[in-house]
Design a protein around this motif. Sequence first.
Motif, short mmCIF file in Angstrom:
data_model
loop_
_atom_site.label_atom_id
_atom_site.label_comp_id
_atom_site.label_asym_id
_atom_site.label_seq_id
_atom_site.Cartn_x
_atom_site.Cartn_y
_atom_site.Cartn_z
N TRP A 23 0.81 -1.21 0.00
CA TRP A 23 0.00 0.00 0.00
C TRP A 23 0.85 1.27 0.00
CZ3 TRP A 23 0.02 -3.65 3.86
CH2 TRP A 23 0.67 -3.30 5.04
N PRO A 27 -2.06 2.68 -5.24
CA PRO A 27 -3.20 1.78 -5.42
C PRO A 27 -2.97 0.69 -6.48
CG PRO A 27 -3.78 4.03 -6.08
CD PRO A 27 -2.41 4.07 -5.51
N ASP A 28 -2.21 0.99 -7.53
CA ASP A 28 -1.97 -0.03 -8.55
C ASP A 28 -1.15 -1.19 -7.98
OD1 ASP A 28 -3.40 1.41 -10.41
OD2 ASP A 28 -1.61 2.29 -11.35
N ALA A 29 -0.10 -0.86 -7.24
CA ALA A 29 0.74 -1.89 -6.62
C ALA A 29 -0.05 -2.67 -5.57
CB ALA A 29 1.98 -1.27 -5.99
N GLU A 30 -0.86 -1.96 -4.80
CA GLU A 30 -1.67 -2.63 -3.79
C GLU A 30 -2.66 -3.61 -4.44
OE1 GLU A 30 -4.72 -1.60 -0.10
OE2 GLU A 30 -3.94 0.02 -1.34
N HIS A 31 -3.29 -3.19 -5.52
CA HIS A 31 -4.24 -4.04 -6.22
C HIS A 31 -3.53 -5.28 -6.81
CE1 HIS A 31 -7.68 -5.27 -8.61
NE2 HIS A 31 -6.90 -5.26 -9.68
N ALA A 32 -2.37 -5.07 -7.42
CA ALA A 32 -1.61 -6.19 -8.00
C ALA A 32 -1.21 -7.18 -6.92
CB ALA A 32 -0.39 -5.66 -8.74
N LYS A 35 -4.22 -9.23 -5.68
CA LYS A 35 -4.54 -10.30 -6.62
C LYS A 35 -3.56 -11.46 -6.48
CE LYS A 35 -5.46 -9.49 -10.88
NZ LYS A 35 -5.47 -8.98 -12.25
#
Length: 105
Positions: A23, A27-32, A35
């Motif tokens: 985090w 947000p992109d890294a957190e989402h990846a 997943k």
Amino acid sequence: QLSIFMSVMRVHSTETEVPHFPWLWGPDAEHAMRKAVNLRYRFIPMLYSLAHRQYDSLEPMFRPLAYYWPHDVRSAAATDQWLVGSSVMVAPMLSVFPPWRQVYF
């Protein structure tokens, strides 16, 4: 993301570096990472079964492609991809460019 297919998944940080919490990288890294971790949880029963099989019969959890295709020179040359058990082939993206890679199939 690669470590989701390994027997141990952990993140290392030191006191002098920025912690590797997903985090903190946006947000992109957190989402990846979310997943990847969700996929990891789906693989855990398989990893436990493979670990037991390795203990019981010395059959490796992680296998080079030459384990199954010993007479194919290309399988021995594929040093950056492997099989988890007999059914999951891992071929990580080890650099950003080019945004694609060739795999042994």
